[in-house]
Write a protein that holds these residues in place. Structure first.
Motif, PDB file in Angstrom:
ATOM      1  N   ILE A 241       0.873  -1.180   0.000  1.00  0.00           N
ATOM      2  CA  ILE A 241       0.000   0.000   0.000  1.00  0.00           C
ATOM      3  C   ILE A 241       0.906   1.225   0.000  1.00  0.00           C
ATOM      4  N   ASN A 242       0.827   2.021  -1.059  1.00  0.00           N
ATOM      5  CA  ASN A 242       1.706   3.183  -1.145  1.00  0.00           C
ATOM      6  C   ASN A 242       1.103   4.385  -0.433  1.00  0.00           C
ATOM      7  N   LYS A 243       1.814   5.490  -0.467  1.00  0.00           N
ATOM      8  CA  LYS A 243       1.395   6.681   0.276  1.00  0.00           C
ATOM      9  C   LYS A 243       0.029   7.190  -0.183  1.00  0.00           C
ATOM     10  N   LYS A 244      -0.298   6.986  -1.456  1.00  0.00           N
ATOM     11  CA  LYS A 244      -1.578   7.446  -1.998  1.00  0.00           C
ATOM     12  C   LYS A 244      -2.740   6.541  -1.601  1.00  0.00           C
ATOM     13  N   GLY A 245      -2.435   5.408  -0.987  1.00  0.00           N
ATOM     14  CA  GLY A 245      -3.486   4.478  -0.619  1.00  0.00           C
ATOM     15  C   GLY A 245      -3.772   3.439  -1.681  1.00  0.00           C
ATOM     16  N   GLU A 246      -2.944   3.382  -2.714  1.00  0.00           N
ATOM     17  CA  GLU A 246      -3.119   2.402  -3.785  1.00  0.00           C
ATOM     18  C   GLU A 246      -2.578   1.045  -3.332  1.00  0.00           C
ATOM     19  N   THR A 247      -3.383   0.025  -3.494  1.00  0.00           N
ATOM     20  CA  THR A 247      -3.032  -1.315  -3.026  1.00  0.00           C
ATOM     21  C   THR A 247      -2.688  -2.233  -4.192  1.00  0.00           C
ATOM     22  N   THR A 248      -1.576  -2.948  -4.055  1.00  0.00           N
ATOM     23  CA  THR A 248      -1.205  -3.989  -5.009  1.00  0.00           C
ATOM     24  C   THR A 248      -1.141  -5.313  -4.263  1.00  0.00           C
ATOM     25  N   PHE A 249      -1.883  -6.283  -4.738  1.00  0.00           N
ATOM     26  CA  PHE A 249      -1.999  -7.600  -4.093  1.00  0.00           C
ATOM     27  C   PHE A 249      -1.551  -8.654  -5.100  1.00  0.00           C
ATOM     28  N   THR A 250      -0.421  -9.293  -4.826  1.00  0.00           N
ATOM     29  CA  THR A 250       0.121 -10.301  -5.736  1.00  0.00           C
ATOM     30  C   THR A 250       0.170 -11.651  -5.042  1.00  0.00           C
ATOM     31  N   GLU A 251      -0.410 -12.654  -5.678  1.00  0.00           N
ATOM     32  CA  GLU A 251      -0.420 -14.006  -5.120  1.00  0.00           C
ATOM     33  C   GLU A 251       0.268 -14.983  -6.073  1.00  0.00           C
ATOM     34  N   ARG A 252       1.196 -15.742  -5.531  1.00  0.00           N
ATOM     35  CA  ARG A 252       1.854 -16.825  -6.258  1.00  0.00           C
ATOM     36  C   ARG A 252       1.452 -18.121  -5.584  1.00  0.00           C
ATOM     37  N   THR A 253       0.766 -19.013  -6.318  1.00  0.00           N
ATOM     38  CA  THR A 253       0.210 -20.200  -5.680  1.00  0.00           C
ATOM     39  C   THR A 253       0.388 -21.433  -6.546  1.00  0.00           C
ATOM     40  N   MET A 254       0.391 -22.600  -5.900  1.00  0.00           N
ATOM     41  CA  MET A 254       0.484 -23.872  -6.611  1.00  0.00           C
ATOM     42  C   MET A 254      -0.764 -24.104  -7.454  1.00  0.00           C
ATOM     43  N   VAL A 255      -0.569 -24.756  -8.592  1.00  0.00           N
ATOM     44  CA  VAL A 255      -1.672 -25.084  -9.484  1.00  0.00           C
ATOM     45  C   VAL A 255      -2.045 -26.546  -9.291  1.00  0.00           C
ATOM     46  N   ASP A 256      -3.344 -26.838  -9.250  1.00  0.00           N
ATOM     47  CA  ASP A 256      -3.797 -28.234  -9.133  1.00  0.00           C
ATOM     48  C   ASP A 256      -3.394 -29.047 -10.361  1.00  0.00           C
ATOM     49  N   PRO A 257      -3.097 -30.331 -10.192  1.00  0.00           N
ATOM     50  CA  PRO A 257      -2.992 -31.063  -8.924  1.00  0.00           C
ATOM     51  C   PRO A 257      -1.702 -30.708  -8.201  1.00  0.00           C
ATOM     52  N   MET A 258      -1.784 -30.537  -6.897  1.00  0.00           N
ATOM     53  CA  MET A 258      -0.645 -30.046  -6.125  1.00  0.00           C
ATOM     54  C   MET A 258       0.279 -31.171  -5.681  1.00  0.00           C
ATOM     55  N   ASP A 259       1.567 -30.923  -5.814  1.00  0.00           N
ATOM     56  CA  ASP A 259       2.613 -31.792  -5.277  1.00  0.00           C
ATOM     57  C   ASP A 259       3.891 -30.964  -5.284  1.00  0.00           C
ATOM     58  N   PRO A 260       4.976 -31.456  -4.707  1.00  0.00           N
ATOM     59  CA  PRO A 260       6.197 -30.650  -4.620  1.00  0.00           C
ATOM     60  C   PRO A 260       6.749 -30.194  -5.961  1.00  0.00           C
ATOM     61  N   ASN A 261       6.379 -30.882  -7.052  1.00  0.00           N
ATOM     62  CA  ASN A 261       6.898 -30.542  -8.379  1.00  0.00           C
ATOM     63  C   ASN A 261       5.871 -29.842  -9.255  1.00  0.00           C
ATOM     64  N   THR A 262       4.808 -29.361  -8.658  1.00  0.00           N
ATOM     65  CA  THR A 262       3.735 -28.738  -9.414  1.00  0.00           C
ATOM     66  C   THR A 262       4.152 -27.395 -10.003  1.00  0.00           C
ATOM     67  N   LYS A 263       3.341 -26.892 -10.925  1.00  0.00           N
ATOM     68  CA  LYS A 263       3.575 -25.570 -11.505  1.00  0.00           C
ATOM     69  C   LYS A 263       2.966 -24.510 -10.592  1.00  0.00           C
ATOM     70  N   TRP A 264       3.438 -23.278 -10.788  1.00  0.00           N
ATOM     71  CA  TRP A 264       2.946 -22.160  -9.988  1.00  0.00           C
ATOM     72  C   TRP A 264       2.281 -21.124 -10.882  1.00  0.00           C
ATOM     73  N   SER A 265       1.285 -20.455 -10.345  1.00  0.00           N
ATOM     74  CA  SER A 265       0.572 -19.400 -11.060  1.00  0.00           C
ATOM     75  C   SER A 265       0.648 -18.109 -10.259  1.00  0.00           C
ATOM     76  N   THR A 266       0.861 -16.987 -10.952  1.00  0.00           N
ATOM     77  CA  THR A 266       0.961 -15.681 -10.290  1.00  0.00           C
ATOM     78  C   THR A 266      -0.065 -14.718 -10.879  1.00  0.00           C
ATOM     79  N   LYS A 267      -0.785 -14.032 -10.002  1.00  0.00           N
ATOM     80  CA  LYS A 267      -1.731 -13.023 -10.471  1.00  0.00           C
ATOM     81  C   LYS A 267      -1.693 -11.823  -9.535  1.00  0.00           C
ATOM     82  N   THR A 268      -2.001 -10.656 -10.088  1.00  0.00           N
ATOM     83  CA  THR A 268      -1.920  -9.403  -9.344  1.00  0.00           C
ATOM     84  C   THR A 268      -3.233  -8.630  -9.454  1.00  0.00           C
ATOM     85  N   PHE A 269      -3.660  -8.061  -8.328  1.00  0.00           N
ATOM     86  CA  PHE A 269      -4.850  -7.209  -8.270  1.00  0.00           C
ATOM     87  C   PHE A 269      -4.405  -5.810  -7.837  1.00  0.00           C
TER      88      PHE A 269
END
Length: 299
Positions: A241-269
């Protein structure tokens, strides 16, 4: 076990940040979870959602468009101190975050309502950036009963009370302090990339044999990023959250089916916090109503 590191600043410089937060969520891969998005029931609230039966709707971390932030970390309790689900009904802890984000209650008032409630042990961090001076509070329902306001600075919290930090909480706090001292005005993209890289770094990663994954995670409290065959770090989130109050939310998460070798997906709001007018004091309301009456008499 989960961990968060964050920095809060009441008066950031022109291109600085009111909040810099990183959160690693460790969980069993089999547990159903909805990745971050705006809630169907409230489009002002952005969070991931726990989809387990009887836990639906709860979350570990979320933000609102009005400028509220909340995160929850469970505390690993000894078996003899844990509330028995067979003897007594306990509430899902994830609702503590969504309930705060979906109503207009301030941090302090919300925490007062939790005293004496039936939850297994947790750490709860609530933030309210709707006013010029942000309100940030920490509460733990452990035997220590910690409840306090957090001033500007850097913090690291994991699955123990704030006063008893695990090594990974302290290491992450130190990294964040050093990073922001070097360049506290770096761009949103650059800062997000550095934090995601740190939170998912392979250095210090622990490989755990199948069958003892969760228990073993308690024995390596210095591992920020944890991986085993069926349990580990499955989501990393960065909130700015910057001084102007603008929020950036970034999530990096495992993609189904999940396991230690799974792929990851990243999205930002991205969204700008709504402007909320200060609540009038009783004295101001009396003056306002007196003025209205006086003006009406003149007319």
């Amino acid at each position: 076990m989960c961990v968060t590191w964050f920095m809060i600043s009441e008066s950031p410089c022109e291109n600085g940040y009111k909040l810099v937060l990183v959160f690693n969520r460790d969980e069993y891969f089999i547990k159903p979870t909805k990745s971050a998005d705006y809630l169907d029931s409230n489009k002002d609230v952005l969070c991931g959602v726990d989809m387990r039966p009887e836990k639906e709707g709860g979350t570990w971390l979320g933000v609102s468009k009005t400028g509220k932030v909340a995160c929850l970390l469970n505390i690993r309790e000894p078996a003899n101190r844990r509330v028995s689900h067979t003897k007594k009904k306990v509430f899902g802890r994830g609702s503590l975050v969504t309930n705060f984000l979906t109503n207009d209650t301030d941090c302090t008032s919300y925490l007062r309502q939790l005293i004496g409630s039936d939850y297994n042990e947790f750490n709860l961090i609530l933030m309210d950036f709707r006013q010029a001076k942000p309100e940030v509070c920490y509460y733990s329902n452990t035997s220590e009963g910690e409840c306090s306001s957090l001033e500007s600075g850097c913090y690291g919290i994991s699955n123990t009370p704030l006063s008893q930090p695990w090594p990974k909480a302290m290491k992450g706090k130190q990294y964040l302090e050093e990073l922001m001292k070097k360049n506290h005005t770096m761009s949103t993209n650059e800062l997000t990339d550095k934090l995601l890289k740190y939170a998912s770094r392979k250095e210090g990663e622990w490989e755990i044999p199948e069958g003892i994954s969760f228990e073993a995670s308690l024995l390596v409290p210095e591992a920020a990023f944890f991986k085993s065959p069926d349990y580990g770090t499955r989501t990393t989130t960065v909130i700015l959250i910057n001084k102007k109050g603008e929020t950036t939310f970034t999530e990096r998460t495992m993609v189904d089916p999940m396991d230690p070798n799974t792929k990851w997906s990243t999205k930002t709001f991205y969204h700008r916090a709504a402007t909320v007018k200060p609540v009038k004091t009783i004295h101001e309301l009396i003056q306002f109503n007196y003025c209205k009456i006086k003006c009406c008499n003149i007319l």
